[in-house]
Design a protein around this motif. Structure first.
Motif, PDB file in Angstrom:
ATOM      1  N   TYR A  35      40.008   4.972  15.592  1.00  0.00           N
ATOM      2  CA  TYR A  35      41.024   4.224  16.322  1.00  0.00           C
ATOM      3  C   TYR A  35      42.385   4.435  15.656  1.00  0.00           C
ATOM      4  N   GLN A  41      50.351  -3.628  17.274  1.00  0.00           N
ATOM      5  CA  GLN A  41      49.469  -3.372  18.421  1.00  0.00           C
ATOM      6  C   GLN A  41      48.009  -3.487  18.022  1.00  0.00           C
ATOM      7  N   GLY A  42      47.144  -3.602  19.015  1.00  0.00           N
ATOM      8  CA  GLY A  42      45.714  -3.538  18.752  1.00  0.00           C
ATOM      9  C   GLY A  42      45.281  -2.093  18.584  1.00  0.00           C
ATOM     10  N   PRO A  43      44.131  -1.873  17.966  1.00  0.00           N
ATOM     11  CA  PRO A  43      43.625  -0.501  17.812  1.00  0.00           C
ATOM     12  C   PRO A  43      43.367   0.163  19.164  1.00  0.00           C
ATOM     13  N   LEU A  90      41.897   3.876  11.802  1.00  0.00           N
ATOM     14  CA  LEU A  90      40.704   3.102  11.464  1.00  0.00           C
ATOM     15  C   LEU A  90      39.449   3.830  11.891  1.00  0.00           C
ATOM     16  N   GLY A 106      36.434   0.233   8.488  1.00  0.00           N
ATOM     17  CA  GLY A 106      36.918   0.481   7.140  1.00  0.00           C
ATOM     18  C   GLY A 106      38.307  -0.110   6.973  1.00  0.00           C
ATOM     19  N   GLN A 107      38.869   0.102   5.791  1.00  0.00           N
ATOM     20  CA  GLN A 107      40.176  -0.474   5.478  1.00  0.00           C
ATOM     21  C   GLN A 107      41.327   0.305   6.112  1.00  0.00           C
TER      22      GLN A 107
ATOM     23  N   TYR B  36      37.784 -10.160  15.986  1.00  0.00           N
ATOM     24  CA  TYR B  36      38.018  -9.608  14.661  1.00  0.00           C
ATOM     25  C   TYR B  36      39.195 -10.329  14.022  1.00  0.00           C
ATOM     26  N   GLN B  38      42.137  -9.740  11.099  1.00  0.00           N
ATOM     27  CA  GLN B  38      42.771  -8.656  10.354  1.00  0.00           C
ATOM     28  C   GLN B  38      43.889  -9.220   9.495  1.00  0.00           C
ATOM     29  N   GLY B  43      41.760  -3.456   7.257  1.00  0.00           N
ATOM     30  CA  GLY B  43      41.011  -3.158   8.455  1.00  0.00           C
ATOM     31  C   GLY B  43      40.502  -4.437   9.112  1.00  0.00           C
ATOM     32  N   PRO B  44      40.193  -4.408  10.409  1.00  0.00           N
ATOM     33  CA  PRO B  44      39.656  -5.590  11.096  1.00  0.00           C
ATOM     34  C   PRO B  44      38.271  -5.962  10.562  1.00  0.00           C
ATOM     35  N   LEU B  46      34.840  -8.171  11.435  1.00  0.00           N
ATOM     36  CA  LEU B  46      34.127  -8.803  12.543  1.00  0.00           C
ATOM     37  C   LEU B  46      33.821 -10.264  12.234  1.00  0.00           C
ATOM     38  N   TYR B  49      30.460 -12.231  17.542  1.00  0.00           N
ATOM     39  CA  TYR B  49      29.951 -11.252  18.510  1.00  0.00           C
ATOM     40  C   TYR B  49      29.190 -12.021  19.574  1.00  0.00           C
ATOM     41  N   LEU B  88      42.115 -10.423  16.646  1.00  0.00           N
ATOM     42  CA  LEU B  88      41.996  -9.434  17.716  1.00  0.00           C
ATOM     43  C   LEU B  88      40.749  -9.714  18.538  1.00  0.00           C
ATOM     44  N   LEU B  98      35.587   0.399  22.062  1.00  0.00           N
ATOM     45  CA  LEU B  98      36.037  -0.983  22.109  1.00  0.00           C
ATOM     46  C   LEU B  98      37.445  -0.989  22.681  1.00  0.00           C
ATOM     47  N   PHE B 100      40.726  -3.331  22.772  1.00  0.00           N
ATOM     48  CA  PHE B 100      41.280  -4.439  22.012  1.00  0.00           C
ATOM     49  C   PHE B 100      42.458  -5.070  22.732  1.00  0.00           C
ATOM     50  N   GLY B 101      42.658  -6.347  22.450  1.00  0.00           N
ATOM     51  CA  GLY B 101      43.913  -6.987  22.791  1.00  0.00           C
ATOM     52  C   GLY B 101      44.956  -6.627  21.740  1.00  0.00           C
ATOM     53  N   THR B 102      46.170  -7.101  21.976  1.00  0.00           N
ATOM     54  CA  THR B 102      47.274  -6.804  21.069  1.00  0.00           C
ATOM     55  C   THR B 102      47.105  -7.510  19.724  1.00  0.00           C
TER      56      THR B 102
END
Lengths: 114, 110
Positions: A35, A41-43, A90, A106-107, B36, B38, B43-44, B46, B49, B88, B98, B100-102
């Motif tokens: 991603y 923004q979102g991924p 990502l 991941g980070q 998620y 962040q 990184g995001p 989880l 779910y 997110l 996936l 995602f939203g903003t």
């Protein structure tokens, strides 16, 4: 910790150059997705790899390419870098065929193109 | 029109407040819904779910999915300063991408 590792964490490239980003998936996972997340923004989905083959692609040009290796790790390659490619990249690991399709990230690798 | 809409915030609340975060979506084929968290420059992670409609609770977090309205929510009870992050929402139809939203930036003040 998700067990998904990415390298490098940061890098700076010049416009027109090429870059390779790496991802090691979580133990037991067989699918890797990449991603791109621009600031604020979102991924955005780039592509997914399963059994060493591309298994779906988002709205990204062909200069974004990837590989998956037999150990399920993966690379993202970007050719002819543009300033707009600056973003957090990502990698997400998941298990294809599982009842739950949870993806663990991941980070990230922060890429700056100057 | 984006497939997933999410208010970017920021949403500022005092410690201990109940937080409500929401997303709407347009694709009725979405079946799997995730939240998620962040933190800045990370990184995001989880959080929740959910498959199809209904509620799911995990500690201070409750996720709700209303497929008839194409609306999902995340509630955080007794919010803490450590909950300050971007949240997110994400969803998909199965194994692939996936969407995602903003992201909504949440600030919890002590």
């Amino acid at each position: 910790e998700t067990g998904v590792t990415q390298s490098p964490t940061h890098l700076i490239k010049t416009r027109g150059q090429q870059v390779t980003l790496r991802c090691s998936s979580q133990s037991g996972h067989n699918t890797v997705s990449w991603y791109q997340q621009a600031l604020g923004q979102g991924p955005q989905f780039i592509f997914q790899y399963y059994r060493e083959e591309e298994n779906g692609r988002g709205n990204f040009p062909p200069r974004f390419s990837g590989l998956q290796f037999p150990n399920y790790s993966s690379e993202l390659n970007v050719n002819a870098l543009e300033l707009d490619d600056s973003a957090l990249y990502l990698c997400a690991s998941s298990l294809q065929g599982a009842v739950k399709t949870e993806a663990f990230f991941g980070q990230g690798t922060r890429l700056t193109v100057v | 029109q984006k497939e997933v809409e999410q208010d970017p915030g920021p949403l500022s609340v005092p410690e201990g407040a109940i937080v409500s975060l929401n997303c709407t979506y347009s694709n009725s084929a979405f079946q799997y819904f995730m939240w998620y968290r962040q933190y800045s420059r990370k990184g995001p992670e989880l959080l929740m779910y959910t498959y199809s409609s209904g509620n799911k609770e995990d500690g201070r977090f409750t996720a709700q999915v209303d497929k008839s309205s194409k609306y999902i929510s995340l509630f955080i009870r007794d919010s803490q300063p450590s909950d300050s992050a971007t949240y997110l929402c994400a969803m998909n139809t199965g194994f692939q991408k996936l969407v995602f939203g903003t992201g909504t930036r949440l600030l919890v003040s002590p």
